[in-house]
Write a protein that holds these residues in place. Structure first.
Motif, PDB file in Angstrom:
ATOM      1  N   PRO A  57       0.820  -1.226   0.000  1.00 14.84           N
ATOM      2  CA  PRO A  57       0.000   0.000   0.000  1.00 14.84           C
ATOM      3  C   PRO A  57       0.847   1.266   0.000  1.00 14.84           C
ATOM      4  N   PHE A  58       2.022   1.223   0.613  1.00 16.87           N
ATOM      5  CA  PHE A  58       2.890   2.406   0.641  1.00 16.87           C
ATOM      6  C   PHE A  58       3.313   2.793  -0.771  1.00 16.87           C
ATOM      7  N   GLY A  59       3.735   1.802  -1.559  1.00 19.82           N
ATOM      8  CA  GLY A  59       4.120   2.088  -2.939  1.00 19.82           C
ATOM      9  C   GLY A  59       2.957   2.598  -3.767  1.00 19.82           C
ATOM     10  N   MET A  60       1.787   2.013  -3.593  1.00 15.63           N
ATOM     11  CA  MET A  60       0.610   2.453  -4.346  1.00 15.63           C
ATOM     12  C   MET A  60       0.221   3.881  -3.972  1.00 15.63           C
ATOM     13  N   LEU A  61       0.255   4.198  -2.689  1.00 19.91           N
ATOM     14  CA  LEU A  61      -0.172   5.526  -2.250  1.00 19.91           C
ATOM     15  C   LEU A  61       0.771   6.616  -2.748  1.00 19.91           C
ATOM     16  N   ILE A  62       2.068   6.310  -2.859  1.00 20.51           N
ATOM     17  CA  ILE A  62       2.989   7.307  -3.397  1.00 20.51           C
ATOM     18  C   ILE A  62       2.625   7.632  -4.846  1.00 20.51           C
ATOM     19  N   VAL A  63       2.344   6.604  -5.638  1.00 20.14           N
ATOM     20  CA  VAL A  63       1.958   6.823  -7.038  1.00 20.14           C
ATOM     21  C   VAL A  63       0.675   7.642  -7.107  1.00 20.14           C
ATOM     22  N   PHE A  64      -0.312   7.301  -6.289  1.00 20.43           N
ATOM     23  CA  PHE A  64      -1.576   8.026  -6.304  1.00 20.43           C
ATOM     24  C   PHE A  64      -1.395   9.471  -5.821  1.00 20.43           C
ATOM     25  N   ALA A  65      -0.507   9.675  -4.829  1.00 18.30           N
ATOM     26  CA  ALA A  65      -0.306  11.010  -4.292  1.00 18.30           C
ATOM     27  C   ALA A  65       0.414  11.925  -5.286  1.00 18.30           C
ATOM     28  N   LEU A  66       1.272  11.364  -6.116  1.00 17.90           N
ATOM     29  CA  LEU A  66       2.009  12.157  -7.096  1.00 17.90           C
ATOM     30  C   LEU A  66       1.186  12.485  -8.338  1.00 17.90           C
ATOM     31  N   TYR A  67       0.090  11.770  -8.530  1.00 15.80           N
ATOM     32  CA  TYR A  67      -0.766  11.989  -9.687  1.00 15.80           C
ATOM     33  C   TYR A  67      -1.509  13.304  -9.547  1.00 15.80           C
ATOM     34  N   PRO A  68      -1.681  14.140 -10.603  1.00 18.82           N
ATOM     35  CA  PRO A  68      -1.141  13.969 -11.957  1.00 18.82           C
ATOM     36  C   PRO A  68       0.129  14.782 -12.200  1.00 18.82           C
ATOM     37  N   LEU A  69       0.789  15.229 -11.119  1.00 16.59           N
ATOM     38  CA  LEU A  69       1.995  16.050 -11.269  1.00 16.59           C
ATOM     39  C   LEU A  69       3.133  15.279 -11.925  1.00 16.59           C
ATOM     40  N   VAL A  70       3.176  13.966 -11.670  1.00 13.30           N
ATOM     41  CA  VAL A  70       4.225  13.108 -12.230  1.00 13.30           C
ATOM     42  C   VAL A  70       3.550  11.987 -12.997  1.00 13.30           C
ATOM     43  N   THR A  71       4.046  11.676 -14.174  1.00 13.09           N
ATOM     44  CA  THR A  71       3.474  10.571 -14.944  1.00 13.09           C
ATOM     45  C   THR A  71       3.628   9.275 -14.169  1.00 13.09           C
ATOM     46  N   ARG A  72       2.717   8.352 -14.389  1.00 12.02           N
ATOM     47  CA  ARG A  72       2.577   7.211 -13.486  1.00 12.02           C
ATOM     48  C   ARG A  72       3.803   6.319 -13.419  1.00 12.02           C
ATOM     49  N   TRP A  73       4.543   6.134 -14.511  1.00 11.04           N
ATOM     50  CA  TRP A  73       5.699   5.244 -14.447  1.00 11.04           C
ATOM     51  C   TRP A  73       6.894   5.926 -13.802  1.00 11.04           C
ATOM     52  N   TRP A  74       7.028   7.250 -13.985  1.00 13.77           N
ATOM     53  CA  TRP A  74       8.034   7.971 -13.213  1.00 13.77           C
ATOM     54  C   TRP A  74       7.658   7.965 -11.733  1.00 13.77           C
ATOM     55  N   ALA A  75       6.379   8.078 -11.445  1.00 13.70           N
ATOM     56  CA  ALA A  75       5.930   8.004 -10.051  1.00 13.70           C
ATOM     57  C   ALA A  75       6.216   6.630  -9.458  1.00 13.70           C
ATOM     58  N   ALA A  76       6.076   5.575 -10.281  1.00 17.50           N
ATOM     59  CA  ALA A  76       6.389   4.226  -9.797  1.00 17.50           C
ATOM     60  C   ALA A  76       7.866   4.094  -9.441  1.00 17.50           C
ATOM     61  N   LEU A  77       8.729   4.714 -10.265  1.00 12.26           N
ATOM     62  CA  LEU A  77      10.163   4.680  -9.962  1.00 12.26           C
ATOM     63  C   LEU A  77      10.455   5.434  -8.666  1.00 12.26           C
ATOM     64  N   LEU A  78       9.853   6.609  -8.497  1.00 14.13           N
ATOM     65  CA  LEU A  78      10.051   7.367  -7.261  1.00 14.13           C
ATOM     66  C   LEU A  78       9.503   6.620  -6.047  1.00 14.13           C
ATOM     67  N   ALA A  79       8.389   5.925  -6.236  1.00 14.15           N
ATOM     68  CA  ALA A  79       7.807   5.156  -5.136  1.00 14.15           C
ATOM     69  C   ALA A  79       8.719   4.010  -4.722  1.00 14.15           C
ATOM     70  N   SER A  80       9.328   3.333  -5.690  1.00 12.55           N
ATOM     71  CA  SER A  80      10.248   2.236  -5.387  1.00 12.55           C
ATOM     72  C   SER A  80      11.468   2.740  -4.631  1.00 12.55           C
ATOM     73  N   LEU A  81      12.029   3.856  -5.077  1.00  8.79           N
ATOM     74  CA  LEU A  81      13.183   4.434  -4.391  1.00  8.79           C
ATOM     75  C   LEU A  81      12.811   4.910  -2.986  1.00  8.79           C
ATOM     76  N   SER A  82      11.634   5.501  -2.860  1.00  8.93           N
ATOM     77  CA  SER A  82      11.190   5.962  -1.535  1.00  8.93           C
ATOM     78  C   SER A  82      10.996   4.789  -0.585  1.00  8.93           C
TER      79      SER A  82
END
Length: 395
Positions: free
Chosen positions: A94-119
């Protein structure tokens, strides 16, 4: 603002073809979508739960050698099981999913996925390093790898689900149709209410019993026995009938307060009765499953005491009458109900039967999970009161 006809005729024709679909994420339609306050608030709350669970209990801090930390992290744990690894993975999804959802739509979803993984990797590494200074916790490379893997899985799932949930999701549409504006925090509070039932409580829905925790902390700090509840009651010892009455009041007021929050969010288009019943059913189901898992299967419905049954019945009667009140009145009534429940739960002592039941509870490998569950059990009412008192932002 809408473009004038002159500007439309002068503007170049948009590209038509395969490139249009490829650039969907940067189209004006998508860029006009708003970010989700619910996702941001949920992310902050979930991050707090992760850190609380990773460092629970917060006692016995010691200054271990930082120089030996790299070698300690690289060591593979001697005793581990598939259950522990699975819990670590699932806990960070859920932590990884919430980061992607929180960054939307400022960051495209696959870049958000990369940032979520690093976070997820950074948060897991931080949690493991701090555990080196807690004697009851063990810094483990396995935990870091499984936590990071969970964050990566959650990030990928979040990227895949973003178009369905945040762009054209049925759930988002229903939420807009059924709830008033600025309801994200209250929706999160209601979701946490069901999860707060996981931690064992002396009374059904008896959340927020914080005075015993404060008393224990003060006793350890000052080296003497301190009981704030006993001091306030001035030696009053409740009888069996008074225990029953207290449990009825706690259950009725706490249940009514939580469900009134739900009713205050819903507009006239929403199926209020069905949603309230589903919320109550979810809380009781989680309570039963947790009791069976943490204790024994025969304890699944141990919470269904005479006081709890009476409290639920009284709550249903009160909710029927309060359901006709305006939303603002329902919020005030919810605040009153939660306050009454908090006063009674903190003044009354634990039921002796519950204390005997707790002796059969062996936390063991649920230590991380129990820390987060205890936090929710203690602080949910105060979070709900904050949500009820806050003023809505101007539209």
């Amino acid at each position: 603002m809408q473009a004038t006809p002159d500007k439309e005729t002068l503007s170049p024709e948009p590209n038509i073809g395969p490139s249009t679909e490829a650039s969907a994420e940067t189209s004006p339609q998508l860029s006009s979508l708003q970010s989700s306050p619910f996702a941001r608030v949920s992310l902050v709350a979930y991050l707090f739960l992760i850190l609380y669970a990773s460092w629970y209990p917060f006692t016995g801090w010691q200054a271990n050698s930082v120089a030996a930390l790299p070698e300690l992290i690289q060591q593979w744990p001697r005793y581990w099981g598939g259950f522990d690894a699975a819990i670590n993975v699932v806990g960070y999804i859920p932590f990884g999913m919430l980061i992607v959802f929180a960054l939307y739509p400022l960051v495209t979803r696959w870049w958000a996925a990369l940032l979520a993984s690093l976070s997820g990797a950074v948060i897991s590494a931080t949690a493991e390093i701090v555990q080196n200074f807690l004697p009851s916790r063990v810094t483990s490379l396995l935990d870091f790898l499984t936590n990071t893997s969970g964050a990566m899985l959650g990030a990928i799932l979040g990227a895949l689900l973003t178009p369905l949930i945040l762009e054209k999701g049925r759930l988002q549409l229903l939420r807009k149709q059924w709830t008033h504006k600025e309801s994200s925090r209250e929706v999160l509070v209601l979701g946490l209410w069901t999860m707060a039932q996981i931690y064992p409580q002396a009374y059904l829905f008896g959340l927020g019993q914080i005075l015993p925790v404060i008393s224990q902390t003060l006793s350890e700090m000052m080296g003497m026995d301190i009981d704030i509840s006993a001091f306030l009651l001035q030696g009053f010892e409740p009888s069996a009938e008074e225990y029953l009455l207290s449990e009825t009041i706690i259950t009725a007021c706490s249940c009514t307060g939580a469900l009134l929050i739900c009713l205050s969010l819903l507009n006239r288009h929403a199926p209020k009765t069905i949603l309230s019943v589903l919320l109550l059913g979810a809380a009781l189901t989680i309570k039963s499953l947790a009791s069976a898992l943490l204790f024994k299967p025969e304890y699944a419905f141990a919470w269904l005491t005479p006081g709890a049954r009476g409290g639920i019945l009284i709550s249903v009667i009160m909710l029927y009458g309060f359901s006709f009140a305006p939303a603002q009145v329902q919020k005030r009534l919810a605040l009153l109900m939660l306050t009454i429940s908090l006063i009674v739960i903190n003044l009354i002592s634990d039921n002796p039967y519950f204390a005997a039941t707790m002796q059969t509870w062996v936390q063991g490998k649920f230590l991380n999970f129990n820390g987060a569950a205890q936090f929710l059990s203690l602080f949910w009412p105060y979070l709900a009161i904050w949500a009820l008192l806050r003023k809505p932002r101007p539209v």
